[in-house]
Design an enzyme around this catalytic site. Structure first.
Site, PDB file in Angstrom:
ATOM      1  N   ASP B  10       8.889  -1.835  45.684  1.00  0.00           N
ATOM      2  CA  ASP B  10       9.289  -3.201  45.580  1.00  0.00           C
ATOM      3  C   ASP B  10       8.617  -3.924  45.699  1.00  0.00           C
ATOM      4  OD1 ASP B  10      11.757  -4.047  44.933  1.00  0.00           O
ATOM      5  OD2 ASP B  10      13.155  -3.874  46.237  1.00  0.00           O
ATOM      6  N   ASP B 105      10.495  -3.927  39.064  1.00  0.00           N
ATOM      7  CA  ASP B 105       9.538  -4.590  40.099  1.00  0.00           C
ATOM      8  C   ASP B 105       9.634  -3.628  40.380  1.00  0.00           C
ATOM      9  OD1 ASP B 105      12.540  -4.880  40.473  1.00  0.00           O
ATOM     10  OD2 ASP B 105      12.004  -6.330  41.406  1.00  0.00           O
ATOM     11  N   GLU B 106      10.145  -1.633  40.880  1.00  0.00           N
ATOM     12  CA  GLU B 106      10.137  -1.690  41.458  1.00  0.00           C
ATOM     13  C   GLU B 106       9.698   0.295  41.215  1.00  0.00           C
ATOM     14  OE1 GLU B 106      14.550  -0.946  43.889  1.00  0.00           O
ATOM     15  OE2 GLU B 106      14.578  -2.117  42.048  1.00  0.00           O
TER      16      GLU B 106
END
Lengths: 107, 433
Positions: B10, B105-106
């Site tokens: 993350d 973003d993960e």
């Protein structure tokens, strides 16, 4: 703040083992020496690939772009660190002064 | 059964960190990435420094300015963020083939089978961090959670933020769960948390002590199972691999509006924009869908979903939009809308799309408005509908060919104008399960 420009520029490139790195560019008759290459990325726009180089010198950050179809370099944006005075950005003001000096105009 | 080893990567303050990497004059400053350089709209992503002064994701810009007068606002640039995501996925692929991007973003990585080649899970996490630093930049940091399943890995990645690594096991989970809020768990939204609190379940400890029958009675089978799995650490959903040969089972697009709105023109335009992106992707994969769903979340964070199945596979944006628009009207949304998501499911190959045996069946994309007409009138109506459908299909192909050469959304429908930059800020997903 960022200022959108989208203006054509001349760029000097160094082809290193890590890929091409812009070292300086000429915009409105003034040469800017790149001190730091901060981030590189690319975008596919239809058939064309656009390469972006986020670079900076002592006083500002610049977004340069290279269009692979037209083989053209553009100065897309300038991030001016100095606060705008009287509504005129510091970079633009420097450009105006340089231009005035080169052309013997008194500001 | 042997525990799996799942990593959840993350990025920390992702958009803002990318902007700080790209521009040294933004580093160590209070920065807010926004959808527009103005006082309107919200902070899409605050920098780590902005978070320290109390600025949060989703906060209106005027509130952020009230907290920190000199906040630097930067307009979001999704081309940069997507590039970082692509580069990250290339790095993850060095460690496992089981990678599931969870958002821009993960990502989840299942390293159960490959971990032995790199040492311990912590080693893998350290190596990934080091490679990301080298390839993308030192300013773009991430936190990595290690766990025996996806939900525990996700919880673990929140523990040592920013730039940390944390391993959550069944031995330390009880200790960790004491410290976290219900809403910190992915899958427990505001509405579920409120319902849990109404039952006097205020944290994960309380949840662990709650009888399954009570959960089942109040939340139904599926959510009760999910909640029990979370507290027992027995959640078992798999990490989908990125396998381009596999046929997707569903795909969708979603968009968070820059500010909540009741304006039907904007909502309609946003649905249209998302639909055209979805339809283009269906055509790219040479697929058609026979099921569509629309998910709308209001400003309170409460979501509502409407679905519709149909007999013939559709890949035309215009027809999909007509169906989605009907679904939207059927939802009767009275609150301000904050988030819109659409999903196409029951996908079939466009090459082998089933044609109806009877003329009427093949032209049955949309519900017929009136079935009491006589046969010749109906036949005439079907012929007109077929002509309309053919024209729409031809138009879609023409738009695709132009957009393929000149770039997505070079040419688009006028209806989409009111949606602003839906293309740039949309997140998309493909599901293989």
């Amino acid at each position: 703040m960022y200022e959108a420009l989208n203006q054509p520029i001349e760029v000097l490139i160094s082809f290193t083992k890590n890929g091409p790195i812009p070292t300086s560019f000429i915009w409105k008759k003034k040469e800017y020496y790149i001190q730091e290459l901060n981030f590189i990325y690319k975008e596919k726009r239809g058939n064309e690939t656009i390469h972006y180089f986020m670079v900076s010198d002592d006083s500002a950050a610049y977004k340069l772009c290279f269009e692979t179809e037209s083989l053209r370099w553009l100065l897309m944006e300038v991030y001016d660190t100095l606060q705008p005075e009287n509504g005129v950005s510091a970079v633009k003001e420097r450009i105006t002064i340089t231009y005035a000096r080169q052309n013997n105009i008194t500001c | 059964m042997r525990d799996r080893i799942i990593l959840h990567v993350d990025y920390d303050s992702f958009f803002a960190s990318v902007e700080q990497q790209a521009n040294p004059f933004l580093r160590n400053k209070v920065v807010g990435v926004t959808s527009a350089n103005s006082n309107k709209g919200i902070i899409v992503a605050p920098s780590i420094q902005a978070k320290r002064v109390g600025i949060k994701t989703g906060m209106p810009v005027f509130k952020a300015r009230a907290l920190y007068k000199n906040i630097i606002l930067v307009k979001s640039d999704f081309v940069k963020y997507t590039h970082v995501q692509k580069e990250s996925l290339k790095i993850f692929a060095k460690y496992t083939d089981k990678i599931e991007p969870f958002s821009i973003d993960e990502a989840f990585l299942d390293i159960t089978q490959t971990c032995k080649f790199f040492g311990t899970p912590e080693n893998v996490a350290l190596e990934i961090k080091s490679e990301l630093r080298k390839t993308i930049g030192t300013l773009i940091t991430c936190s990595i959670g290690i766990g025996p399943n996806k939900s525990m890995a996700k919880i673990a990645s929140e523990i040592n933020k920013p730039n940390g690594i944390f391993k959550l096991t069944r031995n330390n989970m009880e200790e960790v769960y004491k410290e976290i809020e219900l809403t910190d768990v992915c899958g427990i939204g505001k509405a579920t948390a409120k319902k849990l609190r109404d039952l006097d379940i205020n944290n994960l400890e309380d949840l662990a002590k709650t009888n399954y029958a009570i959960l089942k009675l109040n939340f139904g089978n599926s959510l009760a199972n999910f909640l029990t799995d979370i507290v027992k650490g027995t959640e078992s959903s798999g990490v989908s691999s990125i396998d381009f040969k596999r046929v997707p089972k569903s795909m969708g697009h979603q968009h968070t509006l820059s500010s909540s709105t009741k304006d039907k023109l904007i909502i309609r335009a946003t649905i249209k924009g998302l639909t055209e992106l979805l339809a283009r992707r269906l055509r790219k994969y040479k697929m058609r869908c026979t099921g569509l769903s629309l998910y709308i979340k209001d400003e309170r964070g409460l979501g509502r979903e409407a679905k519709q199945s149909f007999t013939k596979g559709v890949d035309s944006g215009q027809i999909l939009f007509e169906i989605l628009h009907q679904l939207y009207l059927g939802l009767n949304v009275e609150q301000r809308v904050r988030f819109i998501g659409i999903r196409a499911y029951k996908l079939e190959s466009a090459r082998y799309s089933v044609l109806g045996l009877f003329e009427e069946e093949t032209r049955n994309e949309l519900p017929k408005p009136n079935s009491n007409r006589n046969t010749s009138a109906r036949s005439q109506e079907n012929t007109l509908q077929q002509i309309k459908y053919d024209r729409k299909e031809a138009l879609s192909k023409l738009l695709d060919s132009l957009n393929n050469v000149w770039g997505t959304k070079t040419i688009f429908f006028g209806t989409e104008i009111h949606a602003g930059e839906v293309q740039g800020k949309t997140s998309s997903f493909i599901s293989y399960d």
